[in-house]
Write an enzyme that holds these catalytic residues in place. Structure first.
Site, PDB file in Angstrom:
ATOM      1  N   SER A 146       0.829  -1.097   0.073  1.00 28.00           N
ATOM      2  CA  SER A 146       0.022  -0.032  -0.048  1.00 28.00           C
ATOM      3  C   SER A 146       1.000   1.198  -0.035  1.00 28.00           C
ATOM      4  O   SER A 146       1.948   1.170   0.572  1.00 28.00           O
ATOM      5  CB  SER A 146      -0.715   0.114   1.156  1.00 28.00           C
ATOM      6  OG  SER A 146      -1.575   1.284   1.293  1.00 28.00           O
ATOM      7  N   TYR A 159      -1.722  -0.690  11.015  1.00 29.39           N
ATOM      8  CA  TYR A 159      -1.899  -1.186   9.478  1.00 29.39           C
ATOM      9  C   TYR A 159      -0.496  -0.808   8.474  1.00 29.39           C
ATOM     10  O   TYR A 159      -0.076  -1.617   7.923  1.00 29.39           O
ATOM     11  CB  TYR A 159      -2.996  -0.502   8.693  1.00 29.39           C
ATOM     12  CG  TYR A 159      -3.524  -0.728   7.456  1.00 29.39           C
ATOM     13  CD1 TYR A 159      -4.107  -1.913   6.962  1.00 29.39           C
ATOM     14  CD2 TYR A 159      -3.075   0.346   6.339  1.00 29.39           C
ATOM     15  CE1 TYR A 159      -4.249  -2.038   5.552  1.00 29.39           C
ATOM     16  CE2 TYR A 159      -3.371   0.055   5.152  1.00 29.39           C
ATOM     17  CZ  TYR A 159      -3.914  -1.313   4.514  1.00 29.39           C
ATOM     18  OH  TYR A 159      -4.231  -1.455   3.229  1.00 29.39           O
TER      19      TYR A 159
HETATM   20  N1  LIG Z   1      -8.912  -0.106  -0.581  1.00 30.40           N
HETATM   21  C1  LIG Z   1      -7.812   0.626  -0.566  1.00 30.40           C
HETATM   22  O1  LIG Z   1      -8.106   2.016  -0.501  1.00 30.40           O
HETATM   23  C2  LIG Z   1      -6.442  -0.010  -0.341  1.00 30.40           C
HETATM   24  C3  LIG Z   1      -5.526   0.831  -0.533  1.00 30.40           C
HETATM   25  C4  LIG Z   1      -4.218   0.047  -0.435  1.00 30.40           C
HETATM   26  C5  LIG Z   1      -3.864  -1.023  -0.382  1.00 30.40           C
HETATM   27  N2  LIG Z   1      -5.036  -1.819  -0.275  1.00 30.40           N
HETATM   28  C6  LIG Z   1      -4.707  -3.299  -0.003  1.00 30.40           C
HETATM   29  O2  LIG Z   1      -5.282  -4.060  -0.936  1.00 30.40           O
HETATM   30  C7  LIG Z   1      -6.126  -5.147  -0.851  1.00 30.40           C
HETATM   31  C8  LIG Z   1      -7.472  -5.287  -0.624  1.00 30.40           C
HETATM   32  O3  LIG Z   1      -8.028  -4.284  -0.192  1.00 30.40           O
HETATM   33  P1  LIG Z   1      -9.660  -3.889  -0.308  1.00 30.40           P
HETATM   34  O4  LIG Z   1      -9.843  -2.499  -0.284  1.00 30.40           O
HETATM   35  O5  LIG Z   1      -9.999  -4.975  -1.749  1.00 30.40           O
HETATM   36  O6  LIG Z   1     -10.189  -4.704   0.916  1.00 30.40           O
HETATM   37  P2  LIG Z   1     -11.841  -5.519   1.120  1.00 30.40           P
HETATM   38  O7  LIG Z   1     -11.880  -5.360   2.416  1.00 30.40           O
HETATM   39  O8  LIG Z   1     -12.791  -4.779   0.262  1.00 30.40           O
HETATM   40  O9  LIG Z   1     -11.581  -6.937   0.615  1.00 30.40           O
HETATM   41  C9  LIG Z   1     -10.652  -7.742   1.389  1.00 30.40           C
HETATM   42  C10 LIG Z   1     -11.037  -8.849   1.409  1.00 30.40           C
HETATM   43  O10 LIG Z   1     -10.177  -9.770   1.956  1.00 30.40           O
HETATM   44  C11 LIG Z   1     -10.833 -10.787   3.095  1.00 30.40           C
HETATM   45  N3  LIG Z   1     -10.293 -11.143   4.232  1.00 30.40           N
HETATM   46  C12 LIG Z   1     -10.094 -10.476   5.063  1.00 30.40           C
HETATM   47  N4  LIG Z   1      -9.479 -10.915   6.145  1.00 30.40           N
HETATM   48  C13 LIG Z   1      -9.232 -12.165   5.624  1.00 30.40           C
HETATM   49  C14 LIG Z   1      -8.306 -13.634   6.189  1.00 30.40           C
HETATM   50  N5  LIG Z   1      -8.038 -13.419   7.166  1.00 30.40           N
HETATM   51  N6  LIG Z   1      -8.178 -14.420   5.257  1.00 30.40           N
HETATM   52  C15 LIG Z   1      -8.896 -14.690   4.017  1.00 30.40           C
HETATM   53  N7  LIG Z   1      -9.573 -13.568   3.473  1.00 30.40           N
HETATM   54  C16 LIG Z   1      -9.627 -12.440   4.401  1.00 30.40           C
HETATM   55  C17 LIG Z   1     -12.102 -10.151   3.210  1.00 30.40           C
HETATM   56  O11 LIG Z   1     -13.288 -10.879   3.669  1.00 30.40           O
HETATM   57  C18 LIG Z   1     -12.420  -9.516   1.839  1.00 30.40           C
HETATM   58  O12 LIG Z   1     -13.183 -10.381   1.091  1.00 30.40           O
HETATM   59  C19 LIG Z   1      -5.486  -5.344   0.766  1.00 30.40           C
HETATM   60  O13 LIG Z   1      -4.394  -6.054   1.089  1.00 30.40           O
HETATM   61  C20 LIG Z   1      -5.162  -3.922   1.200  1.00 30.40           C
HETATM   62  O14 LIG Z   1      -4.306  -3.693   2.359  1.00 30.40           O
HETATM   63  C21 LIG Z   1      -6.101  -1.403  -0.272  1.00 30.40           C
END
Ligand SMILES: NC(=O)c1ccc[n+]([C@@H]2O[C@H](COP(=O)([O-])OP(=O)(O)OC[C@H]3O[C@@H](n4cnc5c(N)ncnc54)[C@H](O)[C@@H]3O)[C@@H](O)[C@H]2O)c1
Length: 259
Positions: A146, A159
């Site tokens: 991220s 985080y």
């Molecule tokens: N959304 C953002 O702004 C953003 C920014 C930077 C990085 N990210 C990274 O991108 C990735 C996805 O984020 P997102 O925004 O799509 O999240 P989201 O919450 O929309 O989806 C995350 C998914 O991971 C699953 N999950 C959570 N804990 C879990 C576990 N222990 N085992 C298996 N599955 C699990 C959840 O059920 C969900 O389906 C993450 O690694 C996040 O850190 C997101």
């Protein structure tokens, strides 16, 4: 155009929602056999049905990446169903957003999913990837880090530390796995509109309009990103087009950290 991932077995952790879901859809469109590994059974199973109805091979496997048993079973069931593992997208994360007041439980949750969970799935996936191409080894791993691994944001301590760790882990893994023809890279998204963003709005009592007005202008492109805008860079890093790229991180942040 030919499908770039024809029959490539691709595991996406956290594939039930957000960036993971968009990644599953994109890899499926490119011909991959997609394994959705998530704790959200309802959304994951529904996505598998949707992908299959569109003509792809897809499988949902309930997986809590923080459990070593689950991680091991994920790879075993993938191999049983599809024969091997070609691509692993380490996307699942816990969004524990705490500052210095974080408890041991907060830290354990964040570290056990984002750092240790990612490592566990990688460990068992790599065992299988080393067997590819008659034991010469082959594979591609993409970690979801991220922009938060590079900048400070209020009360993101628990985080951000894990996301910075993932950037470093990407380099260590790339070094150790290069002899087995396994490339390891990371993508570093900016703010992407996903369920995690909606959870954040709920916690802070922000409307979508307020969230977009606050977050958008921090990115040089003056808006937040959409999940598919992260799925494409993941696809690129996992593809043959990135055959000489390993140990790197690609910012997918609309220019956020340039300021
Ligand atoms: N959304 C953002 O702004 C953003 C920014 C930077 C990085 N990210 C990274 O991108 C990735 C996805 O984020 P997102 O925004 O799509 O999240 P989201 O919450 O929309 O989806 C995350 C998914 O991971 C699953 N999950 C959570 N804990 C879990 C576990 N222990 N085992 C298996 N599955 C699990 C959840 O059920 C969900 O389906 C993450 O690694 C996040 O850190 C997101």
């Amino acid at each position: 155009m030919a499908q770039r991932f024809k029959n490539q077995v691709t595991i996406v952790t956290g594939g039930s929602a957000g960036i993971g879901e968009a990644t599953c859809e994109l890899f499926a469109e490119e011909g991959a056999r997609v394994v959705i590994a998530d704790i959200d059974d309802t959304a994951g199973a529904a996505l598998a049905v949707k992908l299959k109805q569109a003509g792809s091979e897809a499988l949902f496997i309930h997986t809590d990446i923080a459990s070593e048993d689950n991680a091991q079973r994920l790879i075993a069931e993938t191999v049983k169903a599809f024969g091997t593992v070609d691509v692993l997208v380490n996307n699942a994360a816990a969004f524990v957003l705490k500052g210095v007041e974080a408890t041991v439980a907060d830290w354990m949750k964040s570290l056990s999913v984002n750092v240790i969970g990612t490592s566990l799935v990688t460990k068992y996936a790599v065992e299988q990837m080393k067997k590819n191409d008659d034991g010469k080894g082959r594979g591609a791993i993409v970690n979801l880090a991220s922009m938060s691994g590079f900048i400070a944001q209020p009360n993101f301590l628990t985080y951000s530390a894990t996301k910075a760790a993932l950037v470093q882990m990407t380099k260590n893994l790339a070094l150790d796995l290069a002899p087995f023809n396994i490339r390891v890279n990371a993508v570093c998204p900016g703010t992407i509109l996903t369920r995690a963003s909606h959870d954040h709005m709920e916690r802070t009592g922000q409307s979508l309009e307020d969230f977009l007005a606050e977050q958008g202008p921090s990115h040089l492109l003056n808006r937040v990103g959409q999940p598919r805008e992260v799925a494409y860079p993941i696809l690129f890093l996992a593809s043959e087009e990135a055959s000489f790229i390993t140990a790197t991180h690609l910012m997918v942040d609309g220019g956020y950290i340039a300021r």
